[in-house]
Design a protein around this motif. Sequence first.
Motif, PDB file in Angstrom:
ATOM      1  N   ASP A  45       0.842  -1.195   0.000  1.00 47.84           N
ATOM      2  CA  ASP A  45       0.000   0.000   0.000  1.00 47.84           C
ATOM      3  C   ASP A  45       0.881   1.250   0.000  1.00 47.84           C
ATOM      4  O   ASP A  45       2.052   1.206   0.405  1.00 47.84           O
ATOM      5  N   ASN A  71      -3.028   7.350  -7.812  1.00 42.96           N
ATOM      6  CA  ASN A  71      -4.279   7.945  -8.271  1.00 42.96           C
ATOM      7  C   ASN A  71      -4.318   9.438  -7.948  1.00 42.96           C
ATOM      8  O   ASN A  71      -3.473   9.962  -7.213  1.00 42.96           O
ATOM      9  N   GLN A 131      -2.551   2.898  -7.114  1.00 42.16           N
ATOM     10  CA  GLN A 131      -3.410   2.295  -8.120  1.00 42.16           C
ATOM     11  C   GLN A 131      -3.549   0.796  -7.854  1.00 42.16           C
ATOM     12  O   GLN A 131      -2.610   0.138  -7.427  1.00 42.16           O
ATOM     13  N   GLN A 132      -4.729   0.269  -8.156  1.00 45.05           N
ATOM     14  CA  GLN A 132      -5.065  -1.102  -7.803  1.00 45.05           C
ATOM     15  C   GLN A 132      -4.122  -2.112  -8.447  1.00 45.05           C
ATOM     16  O   GLN A 132      -3.736  -3.107  -7.826  1.00 45.05           O
ATOM     17  N   GLN A 133      -3.709  -1.877  -9.694  1.00 49.43           N
ATOM     18  CA  GLN A 133      -2.862  -2.856 -10.395  1.00 49.43           C
ATOM     19  C   GLN A 133      -1.462  -2.956  -9.813  1.00 49.43           C
ATOM     20  O   GLN A 133      -0.730  -3.908 -10.098  1.00 49.43           O
ATOM     21  N   LYS A 176      -0.876  -2.864  -6.445  1.00 51.29           N
ATOM     22  CA  LYS A 176      -0.932  -3.428  -5.093  1.00 51.29           C
ATOM     23  C   LYS A 176      -0.356  -4.838  -5.096  1.00 51.29           C
ATOM     24  O   LYS A 176      -0.661  -5.644  -5.968  1.00 51.29           O
TER      25      LYS A 176
END
Length: 201
Positions: free
Chosen positions: A55, A183, A189-191, A193
């Motif tokens: 994170d 972001n 960004q989720q990708q 993580k």
Amino acid sequence: MPPYRLPLYHRQSPVVRCVNFLCAVLLTLVLIAGIILFVLWLSLRPHRPRFYLADFSIPNANRQSGLANLPVRFAVDEHNPNQKIGIYYEEIVASVYYGDQLVAKGPVMQPFYQAPKGDTPLLGQLTATGPAPTDPAWGRFSGELSAGNVAMRLLLTSTVQFQVKMWDTKHHHMKVECDFRMNGDGTLQQQDKNSQCALYF
């Protein structure tokens, strides 16, 4: 024309046979010792630790007054893949960059020992020093932040030492590099993580 005669078989002397036997025994012992040493080397050869970016966030990163004095938080998961080898870490220092611009820097982890097959979360909180609206990089940073796609880099540096059985290896200078994108609200960004970071010794 003389008749064809087979060559006479000359029997080896006892000394020659003894020398040949000793050479065969010696070569066999060398081969067995080589196999044993190779197996020991495979079992005791240290494997490098692995790091994963879990994170990252800079709350209120989209404010118009720059990043100065904002908290920079991150979590990196460290894994020791060795079954019988522990790892000693000296103090871990983290640095966050936007391009060549230093965003934040400071110690995030005191010296610790990582047991074999162990996992340790590295939780860091730093204070941002920039970029500020007066910095040349601010225009590009604010534009990418508005687009919700900011390329960032997290560096972790330390000195490590592997503990193999009852002896320790030499010290190694370690650098972990995590490249990721942020972001527009300052979150990871989720990708990116749990993406694996590059490790340099």
